[in-house]
Scaffold this motif. Structure first.
Motif, PDB file in Angstrom:
ATOM      1  N   UNK A 108     -11.431  -2.058 -11.534  1.00 44.55           N
ATOM      2  CA  UNK A 108     -11.352  -3.385 -10.924  1.00 44.55           C
ATOM      3  C   UNK A 108     -10.035  -3.504 -10.175  1.00 44.55           C
ATOM      4  N   UNK A 109     -10.062  -4.138  -9.019  1.00 40.02           N
ATOM      5  CA  UNK A 109      -8.871  -4.268  -8.195  1.00 40.02           C
ATOM      6  C   UNK A 109      -7.840  -5.168  -8.856  1.00 40.02           C
ATOM      7  N   UNK A 110      -6.580  -5.049  -8.396  1.00 40.37           N
ATOM      8  CA  UNK A 110      -5.508  -5.883  -8.938  1.00 40.37           C
ATOM      9  C   UNK A 110      -5.810  -7.357  -8.711  1.00 40.37           C
ATOM     10  N   UNK A 111      -6.315  -7.696  -7.509  1.00 34.46           N
ATOM     11  CA  UNK A 111      -6.605  -9.098  -7.212  1.00 34.46           C
ATOM     12  C   UNK A 111      -7.648  -9.649  -8.181  1.00 34.46           C
ATOM     13  N   UNK A 112      -8.699  -8.893  -8.415  1.00 33.23           N
ATOM     14  CA  UNK A 112      -9.744  -9.353  -9.325  1.00 33.23           C
ATOM     15  C   UNK A 112      -9.194  -9.522 -10.741  1.00 33.23           C
ATOM     16  N   UNK A 113      -8.376  -8.575 -11.174  1.00 31.46           N
ATOM     17  CA  UNK A 113      -7.804  -8.657 -12.518  1.00 31.46           C
ATOM     18  C   UNK A 113      -6.946  -9.910 -12.674  1.00 31.46           C
ATOM     19  N   UNK A 114      -6.086 -10.154 -11.696  1.00 25.68           N
ATOM     20  CA  UNK A 114      -5.197 -11.325 -11.760  1.00 25.68           C
ATOM     21  C   UNK A 114      -6.004 -12.609 -11.680  1.00 25.68           C
ATOM     22  N   UNK A 115      -6.911 -12.689 -10.723  1.00 24.00           N
ATOM     23  CA  UNK A 115      -7.660 -13.923 -10.510  1.00 24.00           C
ATOM     24  C   UNK A 115      -8.538 -14.269 -11.713  1.00 24.00           C
ATOM     25  N   UNK A 116      -9.299 -13.320 -12.203  1.00 24.09           N
ATOM     26  CA  UNK A 116     -10.187 -13.609 -13.325  1.00 24.09           C
ATOM     27  C   UNK A 116      -9.377 -13.910 -14.588  1.00 24.09           C
ATOM     28  N   UNK A 138      -2.551 -16.516  -4.054  1.00 24.83           N
ATOM     29  CA  UNK A 138      -3.239 -15.231  -3.931  1.00 24.83           C
ATOM     30  C   UNK A 138      -3.690 -15.011  -2.482  1.00 24.83           C
ATOM     31  N   UNK A 139      -3.690 -13.760  -2.026  1.00 21.95           N
ATOM     32  CA  UNK A 139      -4.081 -13.477  -0.643  1.00 21.95           C
ATOM     33  C   UNK A 139      -5.595 -13.567  -0.448  1.00 21.95           C
ATOM     34  N   UNK A 140      -6.002 -13.624   0.818  1.00 18.34           N
ATOM     35  CA  UNK A 140      -7.427 -13.557   1.124  1.00 18.34           C
ATOM     36  C   UNK A 140      -7.948 -12.186   0.689  1.00 18.34           C
ATOM     37  N   UNK A 141      -9.095 -12.126   0.055  1.00 13.06           N
ATOM     38  CA  UNK A 141      -9.586 -10.843  -0.458  1.00 13.06           C
ATOM     39  C   UNK A 141     -10.143  -9.953   0.644  1.00 13.06           C
ATOM     40  N   UNK A 142     -10.160  -8.673   0.381  1.00 12.65           N
ATOM     41  CA  UNK A 142     -10.919  -7.737   1.204  1.00 12.65           C
ATOM     42  C   UNK A 142     -12.370  -7.766   0.734  1.00 12.65           C
ATOM     43  N   UNK A 143     -13.233  -7.070   1.452  1.00  8.75           N
ATOM     44  CA  UNK A 143     -14.635  -7.011   1.038  1.00  8.75           C
ATOM     45  C   UNK A 143     -14.766  -6.367  -0.344  1.00  8.75           C
ATOM     46  N   UNK A 191     -17.288 -16.650  -2.929  1.00  8.01           N
ATOM     47  CA  UNK A 191     -17.955 -15.876  -1.886  1.00  8.01           C
ATOM     48  C   UNK A 191     -18.231 -16.737  -0.660  1.00  8.01           C
ATOM     49  N   UNK A 192     -18.703 -17.955  -0.871  1.00 11.33           N
ATOM     50  CA  UNK A 192     -18.993 -18.834   0.261  1.00 11.33           C
ATOM     51  C   UNK A 192     -17.725 -19.164   1.043  1.00 11.33           C
ATOM     52  N   UNK A 193     -16.622 -19.377   0.342  1.00 17.07           N
ATOM     53  CA  UNK A 193     -15.358 -19.717   1.003  1.00 17.07           C
ATOM     54  C   UNK A 193     -14.795 -18.544   1.801  1.00 17.07           C
ATOM     55  N   UNK A 194     -15.212 -17.325   1.462  1.00 15.85           N
ATOM     56  CA  UNK A 194     -14.704 -16.125   2.142  1.00 15.85           C
ATOM     57  C   UNK A 194     -15.811 -15.385   2.879  1.00 15.85           C
ATOM     58  N   UNK A 195     -16.795 -16.116   3.361  1.00 13.70           N
ATOM     59  CA  UNK A 195     -17.966 -15.490   3.968  1.00 13.70           C
ATOM     60  C   UNK A 195     -17.631 -14.734   5.248  1.00 13.70           C
ATOM     61  N   UNK A 196     -16.494 -15.024   5.872  1.00  8.77           N
ATOM     62  CA  UNK A 196     -16.106 -14.306   7.088  1.00  8.77           C
ATOM     63  C   UNK A 196     -15.562 -12.911   6.786  1.00  8.77           C
ATOM     64  N   UNK A 197     -15.304 -12.612   5.531  1.00  6.59           N
ATOM     65  CA  UNK A 197     -14.687 -11.327   5.179  1.00  6.59           C
ATOM     66  C   UNK A 197     -15.685 -10.171   5.162  1.00  6.59           C
TER      67      UNK A 197
END
Length: 231
Positions: free
Chosen positions: A1-9, A57-62, A88-94
């Motif tokens: 799991x990515x660092x962002x996912x670990x921190x966010x969850x 937190x930064x905008x996520x990558x795909x 997911x809806x908030x980052x649908x442009x990613x």
């Protein structure tokens, strides 16, 4: 799991736990037929707590989007899956078009209307709007064995308004008109009712043409806001 996912969850878990309401959790679970455990957070509380967790937190990558969604889906409490739908809806442009594979995985796992419907209208629908070539995936889902994929295909244009591909919508509804499941019949009525805001004459004509095949539920839902035809 990515660092962002670990921190966010991790942040979500701590923030949600602080606001848990055991009494409300029992009622929320019962409302969902006891399919999932709940923390007992109302939607406003859940979203407020999510904003705290997301701060800085930064905008996520795909890839990070996928990691966050799957990590939330692995949690027991339903509020995590509901958060993931919002995220997911908030980052649908990613994400790119291939992200529909992840969306399908979420749709068919821990499936119920509270996650499938936002995934349909705001995630699958958003991806198809941004990547029109992926509409062929909706064609495939509209014929799928899994009823939640069918429901997603029928509902994916729910927010399109005048940009709705009416032929495709009517085609999906006609193909599944005889489906026995409540959730498909309801989706047909809902999608048609929404399109009637844009083209009531077309929906009225479709209902007339398919009156012998559509369920009473679908017809009733579709015509809910159609004005009666005057002689």
């Amino acid at each position: 799991m990515s660092d962002l996912a670990t921190v966010l969850v991790g942040r979500l878990a701590a923030s949600f736990d602080e606001a848990r309401d055991p009494v409300r959790a029992v009622g929320a679970a019962a409302y969902m037929r006891d399919l999932f455990p709940f923390l007992g957070l109302t939607s406003p509380v859940r979203r407020a707590r999510a904003r705290l967790a997301l701060a800085g937190l930064p905008r996520p990558t795909e890839a990070e989007l996928r990691d966050v969604a799957l990590a939330c889906w692995s949690r027991d409490e339903r509020e995590f899956q509901q958060f993931a739908c919002d995220y997911l809806a908030a980052n649908i442009k990613v994400p790119g078009p291939a992200f529909l594979d992840t969306v399908a995985e979420l749709i068919v796992t821990k499936s119920w209307w509270d996650t499938v419907d936002p995934l349909a209208a705001h995630v699958a629908g958003g991806l198809v709007r941004r990547h029109p070539e992926t509409v062929t995936t909706m064609d495939e889902w509209s014929r799928a064995d899994d009823m939640w994929l069918i429901r997603t295909a029928i509902l994916h244009q729910l927010t399109y308004g005048a940009a709705t591909d009416a032929d495709r919508l009517f085609g999906y509804c006609a193909a599944q008109a005889g489906h026995r499941d409540f959730f498909i019949r309801k989706a047909i009525g809902w999608a048609l009712r929404q399109h009637a805001r844009t083209d009531p004459a077309a929906v009225r004509a479709f209902l007339a043409a398919q009156s012998d095949r559509l369920s009473p539920l679908s017809r009733r839902e579709a015509a809910k806001h159609l004005s009666p035809i005057r002689p």
